[in-house]
Write an enzyme that holds these catalytic residues in place. Structure first.
Site, mmCIF file in Angstrom:
data_model
loop_
_atom_site.group_PDB
_atom_site.id
_atom_site.type_symbol
_atom_site.label_atom_id
_atom_site.label_comp_id
_atom_site.label_asym_id
_atom_site.label_seq_id
_atom_site.Cartn_x
_atom_site.Cartn_y
_atom_site.Cartn_z
ATOM 1 N N ALA A 158 -3.175 5.312 0.401
ATOM 2 C CA ALA A 158 -2.337 4.533 1.310
ATOM 3 C C ALA A 158 -2.463 4.991 2.757
ATOM 4 O O ALA A 158 -2.430 6.189 3.041
ATOM 5 C CB ALA A 158 -0.866 4.563 0.896
ATOM 6 N N GLY A 159 -2.589 4.016 3.641
ATOM 7 C CA GLY A 159 -2.541 4.267 5.069
ATOM 8 C C GLY A 159 -3.868 4.296 5.787
ATOM 9 O O GLY A 159 -3.909 4.236 7.017
ATOM 10 N N ASN A 174 -7.394 -0.174 -0.258
ATOM 11 C CA ASN A 174 -7.521 -1.593 -0.568
ATOM 12 C C ASN A 174 -7.454 -2.426 0.710
ATOM 13 O O ASN A 174 -8.431 -3.038 1.130
ATOM 14 C CB ASN A 174 -6.437 -2.011 -1.548
ATOM 15 C CG ASN A 174 -6.614 -3.421 -2.088
ATOM 16 O OD1 ASN A 174 -5.876 -3.871 -2.949
ATOM 17 N ND2 ASN A 174 -7.593 -4.183 -1.617
ATOM 18 N N THR A 175 -6.281 -2.391 1.381
ATOM 19 C CA THR A 175 -6.075 -3.255 2.545
ATOM 20 C C THR A 175 -7.087 -2.982 3.649
ATOM 21 O O THR A 175 -7.542 -3.918 4.322
ATOM 22 C CB THR A 175 -4.647 -3.075 3.092
ATOM 23 O OG1 THR A 175 -3.707 -3.253 2.026
ATOM 24 C CG2 THR A 175 -4.350 -4.082 4.184
ATOM 25 N N LYS A 192 -2.876 4.730 -13.047
ATOM 26 C CA LYS A 192 -2.290 5.165 -11.780
ATOM 27 C C LYS A 192 -0.810 4.795 -11.771
ATOM 28 O O LYS A 192 -0.455 3.630 -11.887
ATOM 29 C CB LYS A 192 -2.997 4.520 -10.594
ATOM 30 C CG LYS A 192 -2.417 4.967 -9.253
ATOM 31 C CD LYS A 192 -2.873 4.083 -8.117
ATOM 32 C CE LYS A 192 -2.028 4.387 -6.884
ATOM 33 N NZ LYS A 192 -2.207 3.384 -5.833
ATOM 34 N N GLY A 241 -0.619 -0.104 3.328
ATOM 35 C CA GLY A 241 -0.991 -1.283 4.095
ATOM 36 C C GLY A 241 -0.783 -1.171 5.588
ATOM 37 O O GLY A 241 -1.014 -2.137 6.329
#
Length: 263
Positions: free
Chosen positions: A191-192, A213-214, A104, A165
């Protein structure tokens, strides 16, 4: 339940799960593994600059918790701000993972927004594809940039839904829809995502998968959130394949008046 006829194909390999997860920000490696299993994920990203996968023989090794025999490890270039650094980082990952090709790419523009630096990303993508890597790319939600990446030969584009994040969810569904409509390779939101409904919306739009992830690691109960995200991705995919009813500007009764019984 996963539909075995509806598999995600990336670089010629098929996956039953459309939820990809990160490996950072967890309490410990035990929680990392527990959340990854609860998510049903088969692909897990690893930030080569931040996580030990053998660089330090004296530190805990992530691969002991999520071994390559069970998961597809997806090394990423988190923390890289130039094409040169990203290329070097993924060449290092290839050495550490015995010739592993699926990677990635992310080249960041600044430390505040973590928005992708697309000119540097395009340079790195071209070099990595030429070097034999199968490249998945974190990118802006720009249909033109996404098409340029596909023309270079990357195996998937990964437009951000909102800032890394941030947990702000899908801020520009229209742009995502434009990217999806033109793409001949997988499109995965990266993301987001903040909660399960965000993941479901991404899949209902027609995304091929979601990486997060977050949203899982920063939840009060990461393992439970991982399970929720798995179910949301599955539900969103089913809704997309089923085809939603058309939106109407007038009511349409569930029980039509025509043909009703009279007393």
């Amino acid at each position: 339940m996963t539909n075995n006829d509806d598999l995600l194909t990336i670089a010629g390999r098929q996956y039953s799960s459309r939820l990809l997860v990160g490996s950072g920000k967890y309490q410990d490696l035990h929680q990392t593994r527990a959340a990854t299993l609860a998510a049903g994920a088969e692909i897990i990203t690893v930030a080569i600059r931040r996580v030990n996968i053998g660089q330090d023989p004296h530190a805990p090794n992530l691969l002991d918790a999520v071994p390559p025999s069970e998961f597809t490890i997806l090394p990423n270039t988190a923390g890289c701000y130039t094409a040169k650094d990203a290329i070097y980082t993924l060449q290092l990952a290839r050495e550490l993972l015995n010739g592993h090709k699926l990677v990635k790419l992310e080249v960041l523009g600044d430390e505040k927004t973590l928005f992708p630096n697309m000119p540097e990303t395009l340079v790195a993508a071209k070099a990595l594809v030429a070097d034999g890597f199968d490249v998945m790319v974190y990118c802006s939600d720009d249909p033109i940039q996404a098409r340029m990446l596909e023309d270079i030969g990357v195996v998937a584009v990964m437009p951000l839904a909102s800032l890394i994040g941030s947990g702000m969810g899908i801020l520009n569904p229209w742009n995502l829809s434009l990217i999806i409509a033109q793409a001949n390779i997988p499109v995965l939101v990266d993301a987001g995502v903040g909660t399960a409904s965000d993941a479901a919306i991404a899949m209902e739009l027609g995304c091929d998968g979601v990486l997060m992830n977050t949203a899982i690691a920063a939840a009060r109960d990461p393992v439970r959130m991982a399970r929720a995200m798995r179910l949301a991705v599955e539900a969103g995919r089913d809704a997309y394949l089923a085809g939603r009813m058309p939106r109407r500007f007038a009511a349409s009764p569930s029980s039509p008046m025509a043909g009703r019984l009279t007393v």
